[in-house]
Design a protein around this motif. Structure first.
Motif, PDB file in Angstrom:
ATOM      1  N   ARG A 167     -31.832 -58.625   5.570  1.00 36.51           N
ATOM      2  CA  ARG A 167     -31.550 -58.467   6.993  1.00 36.51           C
ATOM      3  C   ARG A 167     -32.801 -58.354   7.855  1.00 36.51           C
ATOM      4  N   PHE A 168     -33.996 -58.297   7.234  1.00 37.34           N
ATOM      5  CA  PHE A 168     -35.215 -58.112   8.007  1.00 37.34           C
ATOM      6  C   PHE A 168     -36.293 -59.120   7.587  1.00 37.34           C
ATOM      7  N   PRO A 169     -37.131 -59.548   8.527  1.00 39.75           N
ATOM      8  CA  PRO A 169     -38.176 -60.547   8.219  1.00 39.75           C
ATOM      9  C   PRO A 169     -39.142 -60.091   7.130  1.00 39.75           C
ATOM     10  N   TRP A 170     -39.467 -58.784   7.090  1.00 41.48           N
ATOM     11  CA  TRP A 170     -40.432 -58.310   6.099  1.00 41.48           C
ATOM     12  C   TRP A 170     -39.896 -58.413   4.668  1.00 41.48           C
ATOM     13  N   ALA A 204     -32.696 -46.200  -0.160  1.00 39.71           N
ATOM     14  CA  ALA A 204     -33.727 -46.071   0.868  1.00 39.71           C
ATOM     15  C   ALA A 204     -35.040 -45.581   0.259  1.00 39.71           C
ATOM     16  N   SER A 205     -34.955 -44.604  -0.625  1.00 36.37           N
ATOM     17  CA  SER A 205     -36.158 -44.056  -1.256  1.00 36.37           C
ATOM     18  C   SER A 205     -36.841 -45.092  -2.138  1.00 36.37           C
ATOM     19  N   CYS A 206     -36.046 -45.843  -2.889  1.00 37.21           N
ATOM     20  CA  CYS A 206     -36.611 -46.858  -3.783  1.00 37.21           C
ATOM     21  C   CYS A 206     -37.245 -47.996  -2.987  1.00 37.21           C
ATOM     22  N   ALA A 210     -41.135 -48.939  -3.033  1.00 39.09           N
ATOM     23  CA  ALA A 210     -41.566 -50.294  -3.390  1.00 39.09           C
ATOM     24  C   ALA A 210     -42.416 -50.909  -2.285  1.00 39.09           C
ATOM     25  N   VAL A 211     -42.025 -50.693  -1.030  1.00 42.15           N
ATOM     26  CA  VAL A 211     -42.778 -51.221   0.105  1.00 42.15           C
ATOM     27  C   VAL A 211     -44.194 -50.641   0.130  1.00 42.15           C
ATOM     28  N   ARG A 212     -44.281 -49.336  -0.095  1.00 48.81           N
ATOM     29  CA  ARG A 212     -45.604 -48.702  -0.103  1.00 48.81           C
ATOM     30  C   ARG A 212     -46.428 -49.167  -1.298  1.00 48.81           C
ATOM     31  N   GLY A 213     -45.768 -49.264  -2.453  1.00 47.22           N
ATOM     32  CA  GLY A 213     -46.489 -49.672  -3.650  1.00 47.22           C
ATOM     33  C   GLY A 213     -47.038 -51.081  -3.564  1.00 47.22           C
ATOM     34  N   LEU A 214     -46.285 -51.974  -2.928  1.00 44.77           N
ATOM     35  CA  LEU A 214     -46.728 -53.358  -2.778  1.00 44.77           C
ATOM     36  C   LEU A 214     -47.620 -53.558  -1.559  1.00 44.77           C
ATOM     37  N   LYS A 215     -47.754 -52.514  -0.718  1.00 43.93           N
ATOM     38  CA  LYS A 215     -48.618 -52.537   0.459  1.00 43.93           C
ATOM     39  C   LYS A 215     -48.308 -53.735   1.366  1.00 43.93           C
ATOM     40  N   LEU A 216     -47.050 -53.820   1.749  1.00 48.70           N
ATOM     41  CA  LEU A 216     -46.652 -54.901   2.642  1.00 48.70           C
ATOM     42  C   LEU A 216     -47.361 -54.775   3.988  1.00 48.70           C
ATOM     43  N   PRO A 217     -47.668 -55.895   4.628  1.00 49.03           N
ATOM     44  CA  PRO A 217     -48.306 -55.844   5.954  1.00 49.03           C
ATOM     45  C   PRO A 217     -47.464 -55.075   6.972  1.00 49.03           C
ATOM     46  N   SER A 218     -46.139 -55.141   6.813  1.00 45.76           N
ATOM     47  CA  SER A 218     -45.237 -54.471   7.765  1.00 45.76           C
ATOM     48  C   SER A 218     -44.662 -53.184   7.186  1.00 45.76           C
ATOM     49  N   THR A 219     -45.475 -52.444   6.453  1.00 45.10           N
ATOM     50  CA  THR A 219     -44.981 -51.255   5.758  1.00 45.10           C
ATOM     51  C   THR A 219     -44.311 -50.260   6.706  1.00 45.10           C
ATOM     52  N   ASN A 220     -44.984 -49.908   7.774  1.00 42.44           N
ATOM     53  CA  ASN A 220     -44.431 -48.909   8.702  1.00 42.44           C
ATOM     54  C   ASN A 220     -43.129 -49.394   9.334  1.00 42.44           C
ATOM     55  N   GLN A 221     -43.107 -50.653   9.742  1.00 40.44           N
ATOM     56  CA  GLN A 221     -41.897 -51.217  10.342  1.00 40.44           C
ATOM     57  C   GLN A 221     -40.781 -51.285   9.313  1.00 40.44           C
ATOM     58  N   SER A 224     -39.230 -47.880   8.765  1.00 43.54           N
ATOM     59  CA  SER A 224     -38.400 -47.551   9.922  1.00 43.54           C
ATOM     60  C   SER A 224     -37.080 -48.308   9.886  1.00 43.54           C
ATOM     61  N   ASP A 225     -37.122 -49.595   9.524  1.00 43.59           N
ATOM     62  CA  ASP A 225     -35.903 -50.402   9.444  1.00 43.59           C
ATOM     63  C   ASP A 225     -34.983 -49.908   8.331  1.00 43.59           C
ATOM     64  N   ILE A 226     -35.567 -49.567   7.200  1.00 37.85           N
ATOM     65  CA  ILE A 226     -34.774 -49.097   6.050  1.00 37.85           C
ATOM     66  C   ILE A 226     -34.023 -47.819   6.405  1.00 37.85           C
ATOM     67  N   CYS A 227     -34.734 -46.871   6.953  1.00 38.72           N
ATOM     68  CA  CYS A 227     -34.116 -45.590   7.301  1.00 38.72           C
ATOM     69  C   CYS A 227     -33.085 -45.758   8.416  1.00 38.72           C
ATOM     70  N   GLY A 228     -33.350 -46.675   9.324  1.00 33.34           N
ATOM     71  CA  GLY A 228     -32.428 -46.886  10.428  1.00 33.34           C
ATOM     72  C   GLY A 228     -31.120 -47.499   9.987  1.00 33.34           C
ATOM     73  N   ILE A 229     -31.178 -48.544   9.194  1.00 33.88           N
ATOM     74  CA  ILE A 229     -29.951 -49.239   8.806  1.00 33.88           C
ATOM     75  C   ILE A 229     -29.124 -48.444   7.802  1.00 33.88           C
ATOM     76  N   LEU A 230     -29.788 -47.564   7.034  1.00 34.43           N
ATOM     77  CA  LEU A 230     -29.075 -46.750   6.047  1.00 34.43           C
ATOM     78  C   LEU A 230     -28.761 -45.341   6.550  1.00 34.43           C
ATOM     79  N   ASN A 231     -29.066 -45.089   7.819  1.00 36.85           N
ATOM     80  CA  ASN A 231     -28.781 -43.784   8.430  1.00 36.85           C
ATOM     81  C   ASN A 231     -29.415 -42.627   7.650  1.00 36.85           C
ATOM     82  N   VAL A 232     -30.671 -42.813   7.293  1.00 35.85           N
ATOM     83  CA  VAL A 232     -31.393 -41.811   6.515  1.00 35.85           C
ATOM     84  C   VAL A 232     -32.562 -41.287   7.342  1.00 35.85           C
TER      85      VAL A 232
END
Length: 283
Positions: A167-170, A204-206, A210-221, A224-232
């Motif tokens: 659901r997200f570009p990243w 959401a935690s996993c 994974a996002v932090r471990g892989l150091k995605l360019p859009s990590t912060n975004q 934010s998207d993960i927590c938002g869509i999963l209501n966490v």
């Protein structure tokens, strides 16, 4: 008539993205609404089971994970199998010698529901070193289903992974994101401390780990998207991310042959085995 098949099977075939699934918000809403029925109703170590300890569950679920890995089962099999086992243990008292039999039975049920090629009973018996029989697993399959009122289906953390990534570009920034997140979900389901954690929170935690471990360019975004869509709440998953990192470290330590992490395996029991009293059950 030319019946030549020109299909190329050199690469694994995967289904194309289904817009009806990933572009409809009702799918995610239904998952979030239904997951409450999938969460084990209690901490059965404290309230139901007299003979089962957390480290015993850890040993058996790790064995279940290894079976799934060796048989190259679909990633969704283990989370459902462990969920079935946890829900059963909330309503039925068993002995510690019956825990591996229960694990094998739950693997059978989950593989029937989540894959086209289920795990053969004979193979599961072999994985227990023939400490349980074909008849034992057949009988316990009916026992488990009856105790769950024949409701073996459940929402697991695995079910959210593709829903969020697609659901997200990243989600396309790193091809390893999906496999890393799924692996972390499987590891989470072997952790006794996460038995009553909501599947959406596990997912959401996993994903965040994974996002932090892989150091995605859009990590912060992405976080934010993960927590938002999963209501966490982002702050609420920090502890779980720490638990996940510790669990991964334990698994890595065990596989490298170094000293096992504390609580990962009990020397008193070692490799889980099921003695001949597996048919004794307390209702």
């Amino acid at each position: 008539m030319d019946l030549t098949c020109n299909e190329n099977f050199s690469n694994s075939c995967t289904a194309e993205r289904d817009a009806a699934i990933f572009d409809d918000s009702r799918v995610m809403n239904n998952l979030l609404n239904d997951e409450v029925f999938s969460i084990p109703s209690c901490d059965y170590f404290q309230t139901v089971q007299n003979d089962i300890q957390p480290f015993m569950r850890k040993v058996v679920t790790t064995w279940m994970l290894e079976v799934c890995e060796e048989q190259m089962c679909e990633d969704q099999v283990l989370p459902l199998a462990v969920n079935i086992m946890d829900r059963f243990l909330c309503v039925c008292v068993i002995k510690k010698q019956q825990l591996q039999l229960l694990g094998a039975t739950c693997l059978l049920l989950a593989s029937k529901m989540r894959t086209t090629n289920f795990l053969p009973i004979d193979l599961l018996c072999a994985y227990t070193d023939y400490s349980v029989s074909y008849k034992h697993i057949l009988n316990w399959e009916l026992l488990v289903l009856s105790k769950l009122d024949w409701n073996a289906s459940a929402v697991t953390g695995f079910d959210y992974i593709d829903q969020v990534i697609e659901r997200f570009p990243w989600g396309a920034e790193n091809g390893l994101l999906r496999s890393h997140a799924r692996t972390l979900v499987s590891i989470c389901y072997t952790e006794p401390s996460l038995i009553q954690t909501a599947p959406s929170v596990i997912a959401a935690s996993c994903l965040c780990s994974a996002v932090r471990g892989l150091k995605l360019p859009s990590t912060n975004q992405a976080i934010s998207d993960i927590c938002g869509i999963l209501n966490v709440n982002p702050s609420s998953i920090e502890y779980l991310v720490t638990v996940i990192d510790d669990a991964v470290a334990k698994v890595s330590t065990a596989k490298t042959g170094t000293k096992p992490a504390q609580g990962y395996e009990c020397p008193q029991y070692g490799q889980p085995e099921t003695p001949t009293e597996v048919e004794v059950i307390y209702f």
